[in-house]
Scaffold this motif. Structure first.
Motif, short mmCIF file in Angstrom:
data_model
loop_
_atom_site.label_atom_id
_atom_site.label_comp_id
_atom_site.label_asym_id
_atom_site.label_seq_id
_atom_site.Cartn_x
_atom_site.Cartn_y
_atom_site.Cartn_z
N ASP A 212 -13.83 -56.33 -26.05
CA ASP A 212 -14.39 -57.67 -25.97
C ASP A 212 -15.37 -57.85 -27.14
OD1 ASP A 212 -15.61 -60.07 -25.39
OD2 ASP A 212 -16.34 -59.47 -23.42
N PRO A 213 -15.08 -58.78 -28.05
CA PRO A 213 -15.94 -58.95 -29.23
C PRO A 213 -17.23 -59.73 -28.94
CG PRO A 213 -14.18 -60.53 -29.31
CD PRO A 213 -13.90 -59.64 -28.11
N HIS A 214 -17.31 -60.39 -27.80
CA HIS A 214 -18.44 -61.27 -27.52
C HIS A 214 -19.80 -60.57 -27.56
CE1 HIS A 214 -14.96 -63.52 -26.05
NE2 HIS A 214 -15.66 -64.60 -26.39
N PRO A 215 -19.95 -59.37 -26.96
CA PRO A 215 -21.28 -58.73 -27.01
C PRO A 215 -21.74 -58.43 -28.44
CG PRO A 215 -19.97 -57.74 -25.26
CD PRO A 215 -19.04 -58.64 -26.04
N ALA A 216 -20.84 -57.99 -29.30
CA ALA A 216 -21.21 -57.68 -30.69
C ALA A 216 -21.59 -58.96 -31.44
CB ALA A 216 -20.07 -56.95 -31.40
N ILE A 217 -20.85 -60.02 -31.18
CA ILE A 217 -21.14 -61.30 -31.84
C ILE A 217 -22.50 -61.82 -31.39
CG2 ILE A 217 -20.43 -63.72 -32.00
CD1 ILE A 217 -17.49 -62.65 -31.80
N LEU A 218 -22.75 -61.78 -30.09
CA LEU A 218 -24.03 -62.25 -29.57
C LEU A 218 -25.18 -61.38 -30.07
CD1 LEU A 218 -25.62 -64.22 -27.85
CD2 LEU A 218 -25.16 -62.75 -25.87
N ALA A 219 -24.96 -60.08 -30.12
CA ALA A 219 -26.00 -59.17 -30.61
C ALA A 219 -26.37 -59.50 -32.06
CB ALA A 219 -25.55 -57.72 -30.48
N ALA A 220 -25.37 -59.76 -32.88
CA ALA A 220 -25.64 -60.12 -34.28
C ALA A 220 -26.44 -61.43 -34.35
CB ALA A 220 -24.33 -60.24 -35.06
N ALA A 221 -26.03 -62.41 -33.56
CA ALA A 221 -26.74 -63.70 -33.56
C ALA A 221 -28.18 -63.54 -33.08
CB ALA A 221 -26.00 -64.71 -32.69
N MET A 222 -28.37 -62.78 -32.02
CA MET A 222 -29.71 -62.60 -31.47
C MET A 222 -30.61 -61.80 -32.41
SD MET A 222 -29.44 -64.49 -28.91
CE MET A 222 -30.96 -64.24 -28.01
N ALA A 223 -30.00 -60.99 -33.26
CA ALA A 223 -30.76 -60.23 -34.25
C ALA A 223 -31.02 -61.04 -35.52
CB ALA A 223 -30.01 -58.94 -34.60
N GLY A 224 -30.57 -62.30 -35.51
CA GLY A 224 -30.80 -63.15 -36.67
C GLY A 224 -29.75 -63.02 -37.75
N ARG A 225 -28.70 -62.27 -37.48
CA ARG A 225 -27.61 -62.10 -38.45
C ARG A 225 -26.55 -63.17 -38.18
NH1 ARG A 225 -27.89 -57.03 -36.19
NH2 ARG A 225 -25.64 -56.97 -35.87
N HIS A 226 -26.96 -64.41 -38.39
CA HIS A 226 -26.12 -65.54 -38.02
C HIS A 226 -24.84 -65.63 -38.83
CE1 HIS A 226 -29.20 -66.86 -35.31
NE2 HIS A 226 -30.09 -66.79 -36.28
N ALA A 227 -24.91 -65.34 -40.11
CA ALA A 227 -23.70 -65.39 -40.94
C ALA A 227 -22.70 -64.33 -40.48
CB ALA A 227 -24.06 -65.19 -42.41
N GLU A 228 -23.19 -63.16 -40.14
CA GLU A 228 -22.31 -62.10 -39.65
C GLU A 228 -21.66 -62.50 -38.33
OE1 GLU A 228 -22.77 -57.60 -37.83
OE2 GLU A 228 -24.28 -58.29 -39.28
N ALA A 229 -22.45 -63.05 -37.42
CA ALA A 229 -21.92 -63.50 -36.13
C ALA A 229 -20.85 -64.58 -36.33
CB ALA A 229 -23.05 -64.01 -35.24
N ALA A 230 -21.15 -65.54 -37.20
CA ALA A 230 -20.19 -66.62 -37.46
C ALA A 230 -18.91 -66.08 -38.09
CB ALA A 230 -20.83 -67.68 -38.36
N ALA A 231 -19.05 -65.12 -38.99
CA ALA A 231 -17.86 -64.53 -39.63
C ALA A 231 -17.00 -63.79 -38.61
CB ALA A 231 -18.28 -63.59 -40.77
N MET A 232 -17.64 -63.07 -37.70
CA MET A 232 -16.86 -62.37 -36.66
C MET A 232 -16.12 -63.38 -35.79
SD MET A 232 -19.08 -59.08 -35.37
CE MET A 232 -20.67 -59.85 -35.18
N ALA A 233 -16.81 -64.42 -35.36
CA ALA A 233 -16.17 -65.43 -34.52
C ALA A 233 -15.03 -66.13 -35.26
CB ALA A 233 -17.20 -66.45 -34.04
#
Length: 135
Positions: free
Chosen positions: A2-23
């Motif tokens: 499930d990719p959702h936890p990693a995406i949310l973790a990146a977003a919550m850590a302020g790594r918004h570009a990384e989270a958006a790229a994963m999504a």
């Protein structure tokens, strides 16, 4: 996996570009596997809308929630279905957070059209939207 936890973790850590790229990568995969009008692809539009909200980008979030609501209606989901109402309500809420008047005006007509189709449960939402747009 499930990719959702990693995406949310990146977003919550302020790594918004990384989270958006994963999504976006997961959305591309869903588009290839299931097609553009699939619930799977639509899910990732909604994930990206929420990520834009977390990144403090209300205009982008609004735009994506509008696209999600339009897609759900295009899939023949009714205006009173919770996922449709939720998408329109989220688009409206994000629209209210937009500080750039030109950007808000640009997104306003699509949001008004959606609000007319999906009034939601918040009394006066359409009237408030039209007042803010000046008519």
């Amino acid at each position: 996996m499930d990719p959702h936890p990693a995406i949310l973790a990146a977003a919550m850590a302020g790594r918004h570009a990384e989270a958006a790229a994963m999504a976006s990568a997961w959305e591309s995969d869903a588009l290839r596997r299931h097609g553009p009008r699939s619930r799977e692809a639509l899910h990732w539009v909604e994930v990206r809308a929420d990520l834009a909200r977390l990144a403090g980008e209300p205009a982008r979030s609004c735009e994506l929630w509008i696209a999600a609501a339009q897609a759900r209606l295009g899939l023949r989901q009714g205006p009173d279905e919770p996922d449709v109402e939720g998408a329109v309500d989220r688009a409206h809420h994000q629209w209210e957070q937009i500080t750039d008047p030109a950007r808000a005006r640009a997104l306003g007509p699509a949001l008004v059209e959606l609000r007319r189709a999906v009034p939601g449960r918040r009394a006066g939402a359409l009237a408030a939207l039209e007042r803010r747009l000046g008519g």
